[in-house]
Design an enzyme around this catalytic site. Structure first.
Site, PDB file in Angstrom:
ATOM      1  N   THR A 198      11.478   0.888   3.532  1.00 41.00           N
ATOM      2  CA  THR A 198      11.572  -0.565   3.350  1.00 41.00           C
ATOM      3  C   THR A 198      12.858  -0.911   2.589  1.00 41.00           C
ATOM      4  O   THR A 198      13.362  -0.083   1.835  1.00 41.00           O
ATOM      5  CB  THR A 198      10.334  -1.006   2.543  1.00 41.00           C
ATOM      6  OG1 THR A 198       9.213  -0.891   3.388  1.00 41.00           O
ATOM      7  CG2 THR A 198      10.442  -2.414   2.010  1.00 41.00           C
ATOM      8  N   ARG A 226      -1.814  -5.069  10.724  1.00 39.09           N
ATOM      9  CA  ARG A 226      -1.958  -4.692   9.314  1.00 39.09           C
ATOM     10  C   ARG A 226      -0.807  -5.298   8.512  1.00 39.09           C
ATOM     11  O   ARG A 226       0.346  -5.309   8.955  1.00 39.09           O
ATOM     12  CB  ARG A 226      -1.926  -3.165   9.200  1.00 39.09           C
ATOM     13  CG  ARG A 226      -1.846  -2.613   7.764  1.00 39.09           C
ATOM     14  CD  ARG A 226      -0.421  -2.282   7.361  1.00 39.09           C
ATOM     15  NE  ARG A 226      -0.341  -1.540   6.103  1.00 39.09           N
ATOM     16  CZ  ARG A 226       0.778  -1.341   5.429  1.00 39.09           C
ATOM     17  NH1 ARG A 226       1.923  -1.812   5.887  1.00 39.09           N
ATOM     18  NH2 ARG A 226       0.791  -0.661   4.307  1.00 39.09           N
ATOM     19  N   GLY A 252       1.753   0.588   0.683  1.00 44.54           N
ATOM     20  CA  GLY A 252       1.452  -0.810   0.418  1.00 44.54           C
ATOM     21  C   GLY A 252       0.053  -1.120  -0.053  1.00 44.54           C
ATOM     22  O   GLY A 252      -0.148  -2.000  -0.901  1.00 44.54           O
TER      23      GLY A 252
HETATM   24  N1  ASP Z   1       5.430  -0.913   1.359  1.00 44.16           N
HETATM   25  C1  ASP Z   1       5.579  -0.914   2.781  1.00 44.16           C
HETATM   26  C2  ASP Z   1       4.246  -1.144   3.430  1.00 44.16           C
HETATM   27  O1  ASP Z   1       3.246  -0.665   2.942  1.00 44.16           O
HETATM   28  C3  ASP Z   1       6.157   0.361   3.301  1.00 44.16           C
HETATM   29  C4  ASP Z   1       7.426   0.780   2.642  1.00 44.16           C
HETATM   30  O2  ASP Z   1       7.668   0.490   1.505  1.00 44.16           O
HETATM   31  O3  ASP Z   1       8.219   1.458   3.315  1.00 44.16           O
HETATM   32  O4  ASP Z   1       4.232  -1.758   4.464  1.00 44.16           O
END
Ligand code: ASP
Length: 333
Positions: A198, A226, A252
């Site tokens: 992310t 989701r 997440g």
């Molecule tokens: N936090 C993000 C999620 O759960 C994933 C990530 O940080 O790469 O969608």
């Protein structure tokens, strides 16, 4: 007489010493901090070329945001500029390069928040906006809502005329192969070998205002529709001028349950604790023992920066007048 004068001088000296205040270092004119995701990022499994590509892209994102801050622009504009560079790069799990959900689609989430006004905007599960962070900003500035999801959010993006792209733009072989690998192993979307990827940014501008933003494709093989923490204000993103600005990356579901971004801001605001120690403790003493891994970046009004994580690595960096750092692995100087 002379003795009397000397005594007066000594007394004056003592008095003026007592008046002296400790000299605090002035906050920097501006600061920008970014991340490109945390996860199983090991030096041994990285080629020198890829390592270089990541560092170059992180510098480019810092350059884009810093150019705005340097010329007196806002932290909000700087956050958007830095995130756009990473969204446009297939290296990161956001915009082009977003991971695939279980059903083979790219469903993207993003959010943004302004610390001065506490305004916020977010989108979840969008499929067409080239730059999901612009869609989040548009929700904040051009709608009366904070969070739009799915079809309604996609329609909003078209309605306000943001740049869109088709599924072929968002397709990257690398992310497709990751999905196939995960499907073959039948591992859940939550397996620990996730490279989260992310992107996020937090900034402090010369007007003393904080802003935060986050953008993601979510987690590989996630169930369709989701939502993770990234589009949720208070979980993955938060900015409050009275406390700090935060952008998270990681598993997440845990960041949502512990409302990590808001939790850090609340502790800073109410308990006046140390930013770095509190952020580290939240991730390492609370989230990690509960089973949640990841990282975050945070910045306060004094320009204090923290970038902790509980994974092997996190793409990260910060810049401000006379100081710049970009790093990937743990313990990197
Ligand atoms: N936090 C993000 C999620 O759960 C994933 C990530 O940080 O790469 O969608």
């Amino acid at each position: 007489m002379i003795r009397g004068c000397a005594l007066l001088l000594v007394l004056f000296g003592l008095f003026s010493c007592e008046q002296a205040q400790p000299v605090l270092p002035a906050p920097p004119a501006y600061t920008l901090v970014i991340h490109g995701g945390a996860g199983a990022i090991q030096k041994a499994s990285m080629t020198a070329e890829l390592d270089n590509q990541y560092r170059e892209k992180l510098h480019e994102a810092l350059d884009a945001g810093e150019a705005i801050l340097k010329s007196g622009g806002t932290s909000l504009d700087a956050v958007v500029a830095a995130i756009r560079i990473m969204e446009d790069s297939p290296l990161f799990n956001a915009g082009k390069g977003a991971v695939f959900a279980h059903d083979g689609t790219n469903q993207m989430d993003a959010s943004i928040m302004e610390g001065k006004t506490m305004r916020a905007g977010a989108v979840g599960g969008i499929t067409q906006a080239r730059n999901p962070i612009l869609a989040a900003r548009a929700v904040m500035e051009q709608s009366e809502h904070v969070l739009l999801t799915g079809k309604g959010a996609d329609e909003f993006v078209l309605e306000i005329g943001l740049d869109t792209a088709g599924t072929d733009y968002f397709f990257t072989q690398r992310r497709w192969d990751s999905l196939q690998k995960v499907l073959k192993k039948n591992t859940p979307a939550t397996s620990s070998d996730q490279k989260f990827g992310t992107v996020g940014a937090v900034a402090l501008d010369e007007h003393g205002n904080l802003a935060a933003g986050t953008s993601t494709g979510g987690m590989t093989n996630k169930r369709w529709n989701r939502l993770g923490d990234s589009p949720l204000i208070g979980a993955g993103t938060y900015a409050d001028n009275r406390a700090c600005a935060i952008s998270c990356t990681g598993h997440g579901e845990y960041f949502i349950r512990y409302a990590i971004a808001h939790e850090l801001a609340a502790r800073m605001r109410l308990l006046h604790v140390d930013l770095d120690a509190t952020a580290n403790s939240l991730l390492k003493d609370e989230l990690f023992p509960a089973g949640g891994t990841g990282g975050l970046i945070a910045l306060d009004k004094k320009g204090q920066v923290t970038m902790p994580f509980t994974t092997d690595g996190m793409y990260r960096g910060y810049t401000r007048p006379g100081e710049r750092k970009v790093a990937i692995y743990d313990q990197e100087e």
